[in-house]
Design a protein around this motif. Structure first.
Motif, PDB file in Angstrom:
ATOM      1  N   THR A  56      33.514 -13.154  -7.476  1.00 32.65           N
ATOM      2  CA  THR A  56      34.180 -12.201  -7.881  1.00 32.65           C
ATOM      3  C   THR A  56      35.393 -11.928  -7.541  1.00 32.65           C
ATOM      4  O   THR A  56      36.394 -11.621  -8.383  1.00 32.65           O
ATOM      5  CB  THR A  56      33.259 -10.738  -7.734  1.00 32.65           C
ATOM      6  OG1 THR A  56      31.870 -10.846  -8.540  1.00 32.65           O
ATOM      7  CG2 THR A  56      33.704  -9.581  -8.290  1.00 32.65           C
ATOM      8  N   LYS A  57      35.615 -12.053  -6.158  1.00 34.22           N
ATOM      9  CA  LYS A  57      37.090 -11.788  -5.639  1.00 34.22           C
ATOM     10  C   LYS A  57      37.973 -12.793  -6.150  1.00 34.22           C
ATOM     11  O   LYS A  57      39.145 -12.548  -6.634  1.00 34.22           O
ATOM     12  CB  LYS A  57      36.948 -11.927  -4.093  1.00 34.22           C
ATOM     13  CG  LYS A  57      36.429 -10.623  -3.641  1.00 34.22           C
ATOM     14  CD  LYS A  57      36.195 -10.640  -2.046  1.00 34.22           C
ATOM     15  CE  LYS A  57      35.605  -9.721  -1.281  1.00 34.22           C
ATOM     16  NZ  LYS A  57      35.321  -9.797   0.161  1.00 34.22           N
ATOM     17  N   LEU A  58      37.606 -14.123  -6.437  1.00 34.74           N
ATOM     18  CA  LEU A  58      38.454 -15.260  -7.067  1.00 34.74           C
ATOM     19  C   LEU A  58      38.533 -14.868  -8.261  1.00 34.74           C
ATOM     20  O   LEU A  58      39.756 -14.852  -8.789  1.00 34.74           O
ATOM     21  CB  LEU A  58      37.618 -16.498  -6.813  1.00 34.74           C
ATOM     22  CG  LEU A  58      38.268 -17.528  -7.495  1.00 34.74           C
ATOM     23  CD1 LEU A  58      39.531 -17.973  -6.491  1.00 34.74           C
ATOM     24  CD2 LEU A  58      37.230 -18.548  -7.590  1.00 34.74           C
ATOM     25  N   ALA A  59      37.322 -14.590  -8.970  1.00 30.88           N
ATOM     26  CA  ALA A  59      37.622 -14.737 -10.761  1.00 30.88           C
ATOM     27  C   ALA A  59      38.540 -13.120 -11.197  1.00 30.88           C
ATOM     28  O   ALA A  59      38.981 -13.580 -12.205  1.00 30.88           O
ATOM     29  CB  ALA A  59      36.383 -14.422 -11.401  1.00 30.88           C
ATOM     30  N   GLU A  60      38.396 -12.102 -10.498  1.00 33.16           N
ATOM     31  CA  GLU A  60      38.985 -10.955 -10.944  1.00 33.16           C
ATOM     32  C   GLU A  60      40.256 -11.036 -11.646  1.00 33.16           C
ATOM     33  O   GLU A  60      40.730 -10.566 -12.682  1.00 33.16           O
ATOM     34  CB  GLU A  60      38.610  -9.829 -10.168  1.00 33.16           C
ATOM     35  CG  GLU A  60      39.004  -8.491 -10.829  1.00 33.16           C
ATOM     36  CD  GLU A  60      38.034  -7.350 -10.353  1.00 33.16           C
ATOM     37  OE1 GLU A  60      37.943  -6.593 -11.194  1.00 33.16           O
ATOM     38  OE2 GLU A  60      37.815  -7.235  -9.246  1.00 33.16           O
ATOM     39  N   PRO A  61      41.584 -11.526 -10.521  1.00 31.50           N
ATOM     40  CA  PRO A  61      42.768 -11.434 -10.984  1.00 31.50           C
ATOM     41  C   PRO A  61      42.876 -12.705 -11.838  1.00 31.50           C
ATOM     42  O   PRO A  61      43.838 -12.505 -12.876  1.00 31.50           O
ATOM     43  CB  PRO A  61      43.349 -11.780  -9.500  1.00 31.50           C
ATOM     44  CG  PRO A  61      42.329 -12.341  -8.701  1.00 31.50           C
ATOM     45  CD  PRO A  61      41.053 -11.885  -9.136  1.00 31.50           C
ATOM     46  N   ILE A  62      42.044 -13.752 -12.254  1.00 30.63           N
ATOM     47  CA  ILE A  62      42.492 -14.648 -13.058  1.00 30.63           C
ATOM     48  C   ILE A  62      41.984 -14.262 -14.325  1.00 30.63           C
ATOM     49  O   ILE A  62      42.707 -14.684 -15.353  1.00 30.63           O
ATOM     50  CB  ILE A  62      41.345 -16.003 -12.661  1.00 30.63           C
ATOM     51  CG1 ILE A  62      42.124 -16.497 -11.273  1.00 30.63           C
ATOM     52  CG2 ILE A  62      41.745 -16.937 -13.772  1.00 30.63           C
ATOM     53  CD1 ILE A  62      41.538 -17.675 -10.627  1.00 30.63           C
ATOM     54  N   VAL A  63      40.870 -13.501 -14.523  1.00 23.54           N
ATOM     55  CA  VAL A  63      40.280 -12.906 -15.682  1.00 23.54           C
ATOM     56  C   VAL A  63      41.249 -11.675 -16.153  1.00 23.54           C
ATOM     57  O   VAL A  63      41.462 -11.965 -17.298  1.00 23.54           O
ATOM     58  CB  VAL A  63      38.879 -12.350 -15.437  1.00 23.54           C
ATOM     59  CG1 VAL A  63      38.407 -11.659 -16.655  1.00 23.54           C
ATOM     60  CG2 VAL A  63      37.840 -13.671 -15.105  1.00 23.54           C
ATOM     61  N   ASN A  64      41.850 -11.074 -15.387  1.00 27.07           N
ATOM     62  CA  ASN A  64      42.712  -9.895 -15.683  1.00 27.07           C
ATOM     63  C   ASN A  64      44.071 -10.662 -16.280  1.00 27.07           C
ATOM     64  O   ASN A  64      44.633 -10.294 -17.268  1.00 27.07           O
ATOM     65  CB  ASN A  64      43.099  -9.189 -14.600  1.00 27.07           C
ATOM     66  CG  ASN A  64      41.987  -8.415 -14.150  1.00 27.07           C
ATOM     67  OD1 ASN A  64      40.993  -8.113 -14.984  1.00 27.07           O
ATOM     68  ND2 ASN A  64      42.108  -7.753 -12.914  1.00 27.07           N
ATOM     69  N   GLU A  65      44.379 -11.559 -15.638  1.00 24.01           N
ATOM     70  CA  GLU A  65      45.780 -12.364 -16.132  1.00 24.01           C
ATOM     71  C   GLU A  65      45.503 -13.170 -17.443  1.00 24.01           C
ATOM     72  O   GLU A  65      46.551 -13.079 -18.367  1.00 24.01           O
ATOM     73  CB  GLU A  65      46.085 -13.465 -15.224  1.00 24.01           C
ATOM     74  CG  GLU A  65      47.285 -14.158 -15.345  1.00 24.01           C
ATOM     75  CD  GLU A  65      48.013 -15.159 -14.404  1.00 24.01           C
ATOM     76  OE1 GLU A  65      48.075 -16.187 -14.734  1.00 24.01           O
ATOM     77  OE2 GLU A  65      47.842 -14.839 -13.169  1.00 24.01           O
ATOM     78  N   ALA A  66      44.177 -13.311 -17.691  1.00 17.14           N
ATOM     79  CA  ALA A  66      43.849 -13.782 -19.274  1.00 17.14           C
ATOM     80  C   ALA A  66      43.747 -12.940 -20.286  1.00 17.14           C
ATOM     81  O   ALA A  66      43.351 -12.958 -21.430  1.00 17.14           O
ATOM     82  CB  ALA A  66      42.853 -14.700 -19.140  1.00 17.14           C
ATOM     83  N   GLY A  67      44.008 -11.562 -19.760  1.00 20.17           N
ATOM     84  CA  GLY A  67      44.055 -10.398 -20.841  1.00 20.17           C
ATOM     85  C   GLY A  67      42.663  -9.848 -20.923  1.00 20.17           C
ATOM     86  O   GLY A  67      42.294  -9.170 -22.066  1.00 20.17           O
ATOM     87  N   CYS A  68      41.868 -10.091 -20.081  1.00 23.51           N
ATOM     88  CA  CYS A  68      40.227  -9.691 -20.201  1.00 23.51           C
ATOM     89  C   CYS A  68      39.920  -8.864 -18.832  1.00 23.51           C
ATOM     90  O   CYS A  68      40.629  -8.916 -18.029  1.00 23.51           O
ATOM     91  CB  CYS A  68      39.455 -10.884 -20.204  1.00 23.51           C
ATOM     92  SG  CYS A  68      39.693 -11.955 -21.579  1.00 23.51           S
ATOM     93  N   SER A  69      38.656  -8.161 -18.729  1.00 26.34           N
ATOM     94  CA  SER A  69      38.366  -7.803 -17.627  1.00 26.34           C
ATOM     95  C   SER A  69      36.875  -8.537 -17.092  1.00 26.34           C
ATOM     96  O   SER A  69      36.267  -8.917 -17.886  1.00 26.34           O
ATOM     97  CB  SER A  69      38.059  -6.148 -17.981  1.00 26.34           C
ATOM     98  OG  SER A  69      37.254  -5.853 -18.704  1.00 26.34           O
TER      99      SER A  69
END
Length: 150
Positions: A9-22
């Protein structure tokens, strides 16, 4: 949340946000003898296969570097879905006024499943309006709550 899901979760959250998603949820579960790491994403207007592919590719190398998961597993990225499970207080707050299905561990008044409009959530307890009748379920009795499409 277990250590694997916390780390992912900690790893994925900023990557997912950068992709325009939550990021909706991360689950690490064993099914039919095989481990699955699932990352559920959401965005205004809905998720398409392109979003899942973009997030999957962006997470692939960082997940390998994180090396938080012992052994082999299957990695999947998908939409949270229209009938998504509600788990956290923020999930319930977001969907007050929406139709939900509440599944219970044991029957209450002869039933283990109830459908109604989510009217309240407090400390794990859920209240719905089921056909004009307010029904409150305590946290320890609730197996799952998910959105329901009418």
């Amino acid at each position: 949340m277990n250590k694997v899901t916390e780390a992912v979760t900690k790893l994925a959250e900023p990557i997912v946000n950068e992709a325009g998603c939550s990021l909706w949820d991360v689950e690490y579960i064993k099914e039919a003898g095989q481990w699955f790491l699932r990352v559920y994403i959401d965005k205004e207007g809905g998720i398409g296969i392109e979003d899942c592919e973009r997030v999957s590719r962006a997470l692939d190398a960082p997940l390998d570097e994180l090396d938080a998961i012992p052994g082999s597993y299957t990695f999947e990225v998908s939409s949270a879905g229209a009938e998504r499970q509600l788990k956290r207080a923020r999930d319930f707050a977001q969907f007050i006024g929406h139709l939900v299905e509440v599944k219970l561990y044991r029957a209450v008044d002869g039933a283990k499943e109830y459908v109604g409009t989510l009217t309240a959530y407090a400390d794990g307890d859920v209240t719905i309006d089921a056909a004009g009748e307010a029904r409150q379920f305590v946290k320890n009795d609730i197996a799952m709550v998910r959105l329901r499409i009418a």
